[in-house]
Enzyme design. Sequence first.
Site, PDB file in Angstrom:
ATOM      1  N   ASP A   1      52.104 -10.792 -10.829  1.00 16.07           N
ATOM      2  CA  ASP A   1      53.123 -11.203  -9.868  1.00 16.07           C
ATOM      3  C   ASP A   1      53.932 -10.035  -9.327  1.00 16.07           C
ATOM      4  O   ASP A   1      55.043 -10.221  -8.818  1.00 16.07           O
ATOM      5  CB  ASP A   1      54.069 -12.223 -10.511  1.00 16.07           C
ATOM      6  CG  ASP A   1      53.462 -13.620 -10.569  1.00 16.07           C
ATOM      7  OD1 ASP A   1      52.650 -13.954  -9.687  1.00 16.07           O
ATOM      8  OD2 ASP A   1      53.799 -14.372 -11.498  1.00 16.07           O
TER       9      ASP A   1
ATOM     10  N   ASP B   1      48.245 -18.163  -7.949  1.00 12.39           N
ATOM     11  CA  ASP B   1      49.471 -17.498  -7.513  1.00 12.39           C
ATOM     12  C   ASP B   1      49.209 -16.085  -6.992  1.00 12.39           C
ATOM     13  O   ASP B   1      49.935 -15.582  -6.118  1.00 12.39           O
ATOM     14  CB  ASP B   1      50.470 -17.401  -8.666  1.00 12.39           C
ATOM     15  CG  ASP B   1      50.656 -18.699  -9.430  1.00 12.39           C
ATOM     16  OD1 ASP B   1      49.629 -19.338  -9.763  1.00 12.39           O
ATOM     17  OD2 ASP B   1      51.802 -19.067  -9.742  1.00 12.39           O
TER      18      ASP B   1
END
Length: 392
Positions: A110, A171
Site C-alpha cells: 500500500d 487493493d
Amino acid sequence: MSEQTLNQAAAKAPDRAELSASVHSWADGLWERIGQKIERTSRRIGVSCPHASVNGVYDDMRISWWTAGFWPGILWQLSADGGHPELTTIAEQCEERLDEPLHALAVHHDSGFIWLLSAVANYRITGNERSKERGLMAASQLASRFNLKGRYIRAWHDTASLNRAGWSIIDTMMNLPLLYWASETTNDPRFRHIAAAHAETVLTHFMRPDGSSYHILHFDAETGALLGADAGQGHAENSAWARGSAWTIYGMVLSYQYTGDEAFLIGAKRAAHFFLANLPEDYVPHWDFRAPRNVDTPRDTSAGACAACGLIELAGCLPAGEGQMYLEAAVRLVRSMDENYGAWDREDEEGLILSGTSNLPGGVHVDTPLIYGDYFFVEAVSKLRGSERRFW
C-alpha cells in the site's frame, strides 16, 4: 510506449459544459463546505494519522498504517486549489513523519496510498526535490515486492505463523501509479513494466467474467501458479466486495492512462458496468454486492467515492457520447453521498461522509466516516469542478 501514446491515453477533466448549470453550482458550493470543515477539523487533527472516526473524532493510527497518506492528500487538494497555507504546513509535516517507516524499510503493497498522496503530491505541486526522493525510494521498495514467476506484487509481510509470500490483493491496483510515476520521473521503464505486469495479472486472475473481483488470491511463490482465493474483507470467497470493485475500476483506468493498453480500458468498463448494475436505489453501494441484504446491511460510502473518481476518469478516456454515461453516474453517486450521507452541519462529527465500512468480517469500523472515503469524496468533487491536477 512513446510519450505521444501516453499523452493520448491520458484522460481529460470533465468539461464543465458537459455538466448542467445546477451541477456546476452544487459542486462549487460543496467545495466551499469541504474547505470550511477541513479548516475546522485540521486544528484538532493536526499532524497525525487518522483512519476512522470513533464517536465523531478521528483516531490516530501508527505512522506505517496504510491510510497514512489520505489526510495529507486531502490537505494538498485543498491547498493546491488556492489559499489554505496552514493546510500546506500540516501536509508537509505529515510527510516528514513518514520518513520513519520509509527508512525502516517497512514499505508494503500500500505504499502508493501513503507516498503518492504525501511526498509525490508535494513534488508535483511545489517541485520539492526531497519529496521526489521519498517517492522514488517508496517506489523502489514497492517494485522489490514483484514476483517474477507469478507476475504479481506481493501483499503483506509474513507473520510469526503465516508465510504470505504468495499472497496478492486487489487493493494493489490503486498503488501501481507510484510505479508508473517513478518510470516517468526517472525515464526508466522497469517500474512501468512491473506495474503493467501486475495489472495484466489482475485482468487474468482477479477479475471474473461478470466484472466483479476477488479480494485475495494465493499463488505458489516458487512457480507462480494460482492456488486459490480468500474472502478477505468480502462476505465470501466468491462474493463481490464493493471497495474491491472500486479499486478495480479506478486502478484499471489509471493503468490505461499510463500505458495506453486498451485491455485495461476494457477491464475498467467491465468493472464499472458490474458496479453500476448492482447499486441500490440511492446509488450508494452496500459493503458487498453479494452479501445477504436487509435494512441493516451496511453501506460503504468509501467504495462509492472511489468508484466515482474512477468513473470520472473513465469518462475522460472515451468519446463524449460514450463517456457521458459514466460521468452522469459519478454525479449521481457524489450527489447522493452529499445529500444522504454528508455530515456538514454536525459539530459532533469530524468526518465528511458517514456510513463507511472498513472491515465488516473483522468487526472493525463499520458505519462510520473513513479518511479514505473522505479523501476520494474530496477528489471526486474536485474533478467535477474541472480540476486537472493529478494525484495518482
